[in-house]
Design a protein around this motif. Sequence first.
Motif, PDB file in Angstrom:
ATOM      1  N   LEU A 155       0.832  -1.212   0.000  1.00  0.00           N
ATOM      2  CA  LEU A 155       0.000   0.000   0.000  1.00  0.00           C
ATOM      3  C   LEU A 155       0.867   1.262   0.000  1.00  0.00           C
ATOM      4  CD1 LEU A 155      -2.802  -1.030   2.545  1.00  0.00           C
ATOM      5  CD2 LEU A 155      -2.987  -0.866   0.057  1.00  0.00           C
ATOM      6  N   SER A 159       0.812   3.945  -3.009  1.00  0.00           N
ATOM      7  CA  SER A 159       0.433   5.331  -2.707  1.00  0.00           C
ATOM      8  C   SER A 159       1.543   6.302  -3.086  1.00  0.00           C
ATOM      9  CB  SER A 159       0.094   5.483  -1.216  1.00  0.00           C
ATOM     10  OG  SER A 159       1.232   5.264  -0.409  1.00  0.00           O
ATOM     11  N   THR A 160       2.747   5.788  -3.309  1.00  0.00           N
ATOM     12  CA  THR A 160       3.854   6.617  -3.799  1.00  0.00           C
ATOM     13  C   THR A 160       3.894   6.625  -5.320  1.00  0.00           C
ATOM     14  OG1 THR A 160       5.140   6.009  -1.836  1.00  0.00           O
ATOM     15  CG2 THR A 160       6.348   7.012  -3.660  1.00  0.00           C
ATOM     16  N   SER A 189       9.131   4.351  -5.191  1.00  0.00           N
ATOM     17  CA  SER A 189       8.048   3.538  -4.633  1.00  0.00           C
ATOM     18  C   SER A 189       8.597   2.297  -3.938  1.00  0.00           C
ATOM     19  CB  SER A 189       7.077   3.124  -5.748  1.00  0.00           C
ATOM     20  OG  SER A 189       6.581   4.250  -6.428  1.00  0.00           O
ATOM     21  N   TRP A 207       1.686   7.960   5.606  1.00  0.00           N
ATOM     22  CA  TRP A 207       2.220   8.034   4.244  1.00  0.00           C
ATOM     23  C   TRP A 207       1.166   7.637   3.205  1.00  0.00           C
ATOM     24  CZ3 TRP A 207       6.343  10.435   2.574  1.00  0.00           C
ATOM     25  CH2 TRP A 207       6.748  10.221   1.264  1.00  0.00           C
ATOM     26  N   ILE A 208       0.386   6.596   3.521  1.00  0.00           N
ATOM     27  CA  ILE A 208      -0.654   6.138   2.594  1.00  0.00           C
ATOM     28  C   ILE A 208      -1.724   7.212   2.436  1.00  0.00           C
ATOM     29  CG2 ILE A 208      -2.494   4.442   2.255  1.00  0.00           C
ATOM     30  CD1 ILE A 208      -0.698   2.404   3.713  1.00  0.00           C
ATOM     31  N   GLY A 211      -0.484   9.944   0.368  1.00  0.00           N
ATOM     32  CA  GLY A 211      -0.450   9.562  -1.042  1.00  0.00           C
ATOM     33  C   GLY A 211      -1.808   9.672  -1.712  1.00  0.00           C
ATOM     34  N   VAL A 212      -2.853   9.291  -0.980  1.00  0.00           N
ATOM     35  CA  VAL A 212      -4.218   9.388  -1.525  1.00  0.00           C
ATOM     36  C   VAL A 212      -4.596  10.851  -1.755  1.00  0.00           C
ATOM     37  CG1 VAL A 212      -6.659   8.982  -1.029  1.00  0.00           C
ATOM     38  CG2 VAL A 212      -4.980   7.215  -0.506  1.00  0.00           C
ATOM     39  N   GLN A 214      -2.462  13.303  -2.201  1.00  0.00           N
ATOM     40  CA  GLN A 214      -1.617  13.783  -3.292  1.00  0.00           C
ATOM     41  C   GLN A 214      -2.165  13.351  -4.644  1.00  0.00           C
ATOM     42  OE1 GLN A 214       1.069  15.856  -2.920  1.00  0.00           O
ATOM     43  NE2 GLN A 214       0.988  16.004  -5.147  1.00  0.00           N
ATOM     44  N   LEU A 215      -2.722  12.156  -4.703  1.00  0.00           N
ATOM     45  CA  LEU A 215      -3.323  11.660  -5.939  1.00  0.00           C
ATOM     46  C   LEU A 215      -4.491  12.543  -6.374  1.00  0.00           C
ATOM     47  CD1 LEU A 215      -3.637   9.466  -8.131  1.00  0.00           C
ATOM     48  CD2 LEU A 215      -5.071   8.197  -6.518  1.00  0.00           C
TER      49      LEU A 215
END
Length: 254
Positions: A155, A159-160, A189, A207-208, A211-212, A214-215
């Motif tokens: 994950l 997410s990276t 990643s 971090w996850i 990442g979400v 940031q997406l």
Amino acid sequence: MWDAIVNAMVKLFNGLHQFIVGLGVPAEREGLSYILAILIFTVIIRLLILPLNIKSTKSNARMQEIQPEMKKLQAKYKNDPQKLQLETSKLMKENNVSMFGGCLPTLLPLPILFALYRVFYSITPTPGADLSFLWINNVFAPSGFNMTGIILAILAALSTYIPSLLLSKSMPSPEEGGMNMSTMNIMMSGMMGFMSINFQPILVFYWIAGGVIQLIQTYFLNYLPAMKKQKAKEAAALASKPNKTTITTKKKKK
């Protein structure tokens, strides 16, 4: 300086945790309350660096616009690196483009991640409290090379990678011999996935979640505008082409 930052983050995180508990989350379910606190903490951090993301997007767009001029400079001063550097800096300054402005929002979450590493090791959960969350037995205990750790590592890597992939798709394809963004995305990643094995699960959740977020930001700030711009270019190119039906009709009249 670093200790002051860590102490401030400890106070902020503990305040968020108490806020979550005050909303009605059972005090003994500390695993759930701490995860909710880190999610809110992540949203706050991402909102704080959102202006940098917007500035970075504008800087990258201007960088793409001046690429033709930069290529001319490279051709003109290919035998004079010092002059090329001077003229390139001058061109970027005139167009308000920063060489490092596009990288800062991407790199900034990393020092926050390492600061949180110290923050979470300084937190002492209530003895006997339930620190589980979903399939994780203890959100403060590094998972290691087991099923929990592997799932979190995957994950963290995804997410990276996915936001970076979306960002690269919104940018022009590099010329031959240029920087291979795909390779860099995979390496970054993989590194984050490997590092997460030794991180506490709550830190990996930070971090996850980042990442979400940031997406979502990349989609609306970079990818969507780039796709609209590309479609506009294609429509303009199509409109500039001669109409075959009109040409055929004119030939028949002749």
